[in-house]
Design a protein around this motif. Structure first.
Motif, PDB file in Angstrom:
ATOM      1  N   UNK A   1      -4.234  26.001 -41.468  1.00  0.00           N
ATOM      2  CA  UNK A   1      -3.075  26.850 -41.741  1.00  0.00           C
ATOM      3  C   UNK A   1      -3.252  27.601 -43.050  1.00  0.00           C
ATOM      4  N   UNK A   2      -4.033  27.004 -43.966  1.00  0.00           N
ATOM      5  CA  UNK A   2      -4.190  27.574 -45.307  1.00  0.00           C
ATOM      6  C   UNK A   2      -5.672  27.801 -45.610  1.00  0.00           C
ATOM      7  N   UNK A   3      -5.928  28.725 -46.515  1.00  0.00           N
ATOM      8  CA  UNK A   3      -7.319  28.963 -46.911  1.00  0.00           C
ATOM      9  C   UNK A   3      -7.364  29.363 -48.376  1.00  0.00           C
ATOM     10  N   UNK A   4      -8.291  28.773 -49.124  1.00  0.00           N
ATOM     11  CA  UNK A   4      -8.555  29.160 -50.500  1.00  0.00           C
ATOM     12  C   UNK A   4      -9.942  28.620 -50.867  1.00  0.00           C
ATOM     13  N   UNK A   5     -10.965  29.427 -50.592  1.00  0.00           N
ATOM     14  CA  UNK A   5     -12.340  28.954 -50.816  1.00  0.00           C
ATOM     15  C   UNK A   5     -12.564  28.440 -52.241  1.00  0.00           C
ATOM     16  N   UNK A   6     -11.797  28.950 -53.210  1.00  0.00           N
ATOM     17  CA  UNK A   6     -11.996  28.513 -54.602  1.00  0.00           C
ATOM     18  C   UNK A   6     -11.526  27.073 -54.800  1.00  0.00           C
ATOM     19  N   UNK A   7     -10.692  26.589 -53.903  1.00  0.00           N
ATOM     20  CA  UNK A   7     -10.163  25.223 -54.067  1.00  0.00           C
ATOM     21  C   UNK A   7     -10.672  24.290 -52.980  1.00  0.00           C
ATOM     22  N   UNK A   8     -11.818  24.652 -52.441  1.00  0.00           N
ATOM     23  CA  UNK A   8     -12.340  23.815 -51.360  1.00  0.00           C
ATOM     24  C   UNK A   8     -13.864  23.756 -51.426  1.00  0.00           C
ATOM     25  N   UNK A   9     -14.405  22.553 -51.325  1.00  0.00           N
ATOM     26  CA  UNK A   9     -15.856  22.394 -51.262  1.00  0.00           C
ATOM     27  C   UNK A   9     -16.181  21.704 -49.943  1.00  0.00           C
TER      28      UNK A   9
ATOM     29  N   UNK B   1       0.936  10.627 -46.658  1.00  0.00           N
ATOM     30  CA  UNK B   1      -0.126  11.143 -47.544  1.00  0.00           C
ATOM     31  C   UNK B   1       0.448  12.160 -48.538  1.00  0.00           C
ATOM     32  N   UNK B   2       1.369  13.022 -48.059  1.00  0.00           N
ATOM     33  CA  UNK B   2       1.966  14.043 -48.939  1.00  0.00           C
ATOM     34  C   UNK B   2       2.679  13.374 -50.104  1.00  0.00           C
ATOM     35  N   UNK B   3       3.437  12.325 -49.772  1.00  0.00           N
ATOM     36  CA  UNK B   3       4.182  11.593 -50.790  1.00  0.00           C
ATOM     37  C   UNK B   3       3.225  10.952 -51.809  1.00  0.00           C
ATOM     38  N   UNK B   4       2.169  10.334 -51.312  1.00  0.00           N
ATOM     39  CA  UNK B   4       1.214   9.656 -52.200  1.00  0.00           C
ATOM     40  C   UNK B   4       0.491  10.663 -53.106  1.00  0.00           C
ATOM     41  N   UNK B   5       0.114  11.791 -52.522  1.00  0.00           N
ATOM     42  CA  UNK B   5      -0.584  12.822 -53.316  1.00  0.00           C
ATOM     43  C   UNK B   5       0.349  13.438 -54.353  1.00  0.00           C
ATOM     44  N   UNK B   6       1.591  13.654 -53.951  1.00  0.00           N
ATOM     45  CA  UNK B   6       2.578  14.250 -54.871  1.00  0.00           C
ATOM     46  C   UNK B   6       2.777  13.332 -56.074  1.00  0.00           C
ATOM     47  N   UNK B   7       2.879  12.034 -55.819  1.00  0.00           N
ATOM     48  CA  UNK B   7       3.052  11.077 -56.920  1.00  0.00           C
ATOM     49  C   UNK B   7       1.833  11.122 -57.843  1.00  0.00           C
TER      50      UNK B   7
ATOM     51  N   UNK C   1      -7.085  18.733 -45.176  1.00  0.00           N
ATOM     52  CA  UNK C   1      -7.527  19.834 -46.049  1.00  0.00           C
ATOM     53  C   UNK C   1      -6.339  20.745 -46.373  1.00  0.00           C
ATOM     54  N   UNK C   2      -5.531  21.064 -45.362  1.00  0.00           N
ATOM     55  CA  UNK C   2      -4.346  21.904 -45.591  1.00  0.00           C
ATOM     56  C   UNK C   2      -3.384  21.242 -46.573  1.00  0.00           C
ATOM     57  N   UNK C   3      -3.220  19.935 -46.414  1.00  0.00           N
ATOM     58  CA  UNK C   3      -2.311  19.200 -47.302  1.00  0.00           C
ATOM     59  C   UNK C   3      -2.766  19.332 -48.756  1.00  0.00           C
ATOM     60  N   UNK C   4      -4.057  19.231 -48.970  1.00  0.00           N
ATOM     61  CA  UNK C   4      -4.590  19.368 -50.339  1.00  0.00           C
ATOM     62  C   UNK C   4      -4.290  20.758 -50.896  1.00  0.00           C
ATOM     63  N   UNK C   5      -4.501  21.781 -50.095  1.00  0.00           N
ATOM     64  CA  UNK C   5      -4.249  23.148 -50.590  1.00  0.00           C
ATOM     65  C   UNK C   5      -2.761  23.343 -50.838  1.00  0.00           C
ATOM     66  N   UNK C   6      -1.946  22.838 -49.912  1.00  0.00           N
ATOM     67  CA  UNK C   6      -0.479  22.950 -50.064  1.00  0.00           C
ATOM     68  C   UNK C   6      -0.032  22.368 -51.403  1.00  0.00           C
ATOM     69  N   UNK C   7      -0.677  21.283 -51.847  1.00  0.00           N
ATOM     70  CA  UNK C   7      -0.266  20.614 -53.081  1.00  0.00           C
ATOM     71  C   UNK C   7      -1.129  21.023 -54.283  1.00  0.00           C
ATOM     72  N   UNK C   8      -1.807  22.158 -54.146  1.00  0.00           N
ATOM     73  CA  UNK C   8      -2.601  22.722 -55.235  1.00  0.00           C
ATOM     74  C   UNK C   8      -3.698  21.777 -55.737  1.00  0.00           C
ATOM     75  N   UNK C   9      -4.299  21.031 -54.817  1.00  0.00           N
ATOM     76  CA  UNK C   9      -5.434  20.165 -55.178  1.00  0.00           C
ATOM     77  C   UNK C   9      -6.727  20.881 -54.811  1.00  0.00           C
ATOM     78  N   UNK C  10      -7.842  20.326 -55.272  1.00  0.00           N
ATOM     79  CA  UNK C  10      -9.157  20.824 -54.828  1.00  0.00           C
ATOM     80  C   UNK C  10      -9.675  19.841 -53.775  1.00  0.00           C
ATOM     81  N   UNK C  11      -9.958  20.343 -52.585  1.00  0.00           N
ATOM     82  CA  UNK C  11     -10.413  19.483 -51.491  1.00  0.00           C
ATOM     83  C   UNK C  11     -11.933  19.477 -51.424  1.00  0.00           C
TER      84      UNK C  11
END
Ligand SMILES: C[S@@+](CC[C@H](N)C(=O)[O-])C[C@H]1O[C@@H](n2cnc3c(N)ncnc32)[C@H](O)[C@@H]1O
Length: 278
Positions: free
Chosen positions: A88-96, A33-39, A60-70
């Protein structure tokens, strides 16, 4: 099948034990998934909006790690609570977070989603409602969006090494990991008892009853049975062959199936289906 009682029971189990559940995606699946999202990220200038079908914290963590909005959608509020323990990660601004039904994603406007992730998500949708599910995925995505779903599948042909006694003996010879032994017995060995070819459903209650029978007949040791029974549940999954699953998803665009390399069960019992939305 929404099966809220069973998912509430699973969530309570996670909240009490604080343990990672056996149904969470493993590292190899996450790496794909990381590879596919990175591409996908490299192909666009804006922040990707990723729809996650389920509370699944690893995705959800993978999305935040790659600076996506989940955008995480699950019908069961308690599953979000249980998932929070493993974040592992949290950023309420990048998560719905949406407590809602995938079959009617009214909270998400048309064409808003660039990427869809799911871990056995469509295995939870009844065959009769799969058309509606795909229609909704089509509506919220746009041409060029990607969809990557790990799905449990069933082999089209008989696989002798997935028969109960063959798998058990391979496990006893240390040729199968505990997870592989579980997966094979859970999703293949008792299809005759538990799979309904018309509804395309595998009923976990029947599988665990069959395992109980094997234990009663002395075909499993107490430790083996305790391990398998510790994962008991009553979920009814919708399961297709690889080809059927691919054909269904092709309705959304070109679809390929990826089989991770390390676990033997992945060859025929779980694949990641990747769709390029047309
Ligand atoms: C995504 S699946 C499989 C679990 C996944 N492997 C994980 O690690 O989280 C389970 C989740 O799907 C949710 N679910 C099932 N059908 C649903 C539906 N139609 N709409 C929204 N959520 C649904 C359940 O509430 C449950 O939390």
């Amino acid at each position: 099948m929404l099966q809220p009682e069973e998912w509430t029971r699973q969530a309570m189990k996670i909240l009490q034990s604080k343990a990672r559940p056996h149904f969470a995606p493993d590292q190899e699946v996450l790496a794909i998934h990381r590879q596919l999202l990175t591409t996908a990220k490299q192909e666009t200038e804006r922040r990707l909006r990723v729809l996650i079908l389920g509370a699944t914290p690893e995705l959800a963590d993978l999305c935040l790690e790659l600076d996506c909005h989940a955008v995480r959608v699950d019908d069961n509020a308690l599953m979000f609570e249980a998932a929070a323990l493993r974040r592992q990660l949290a950023d309420p601004a990048r998560e719905t977070i949406i407590k809602g039904n995938w079959l009617d994603l009214w909270e998400i406007a048309d064409n808003q989603i660039d990427f869809v992730l799911g871990d056995s998500s469509l295995n939870n949708v009844p065959h009769a409602q799969m058309g509606q599910m795909l229609k909704e995925l089509k509506r919220v995505t746009h041409a060029g969006s990607r969809i990557a779903l790990r799905q449990i599948i069933r082999p089209a042909d008989h696989v002798p090494e997935y028969e109960f006694k063959a798998a058990r003996d391979a496990f006893r010879r240390n040729e199968l990991s505990p997870q592989e032994f579980y997966f094979i017995t859970r999703f293949y060995s008792f299809q005759a008892e538990a799979y309904d070819p018309v509804a395309r459903t595998l009923d976990a209650t029947q599988v665990f009853a069959a395992l109980q029978g094997m234990f009663a007949e002395g075909e499993l040791t107490a430790d083996e049975f305790a391990f398998l029974h510790g994962r008991a549940g009553c979920i009814v999954h919708t399961i297709y062959t690889r080809q059927e699953q691919q054909e269904l998803l092709t309705e959304l665009g070109a679809c390929r199936a990826i089989a991770p390399k390390s676990a033997c069960y992945f060859r025929d019992l779980a694949n990641i289906f990747v769709v390029e939305r047309c």
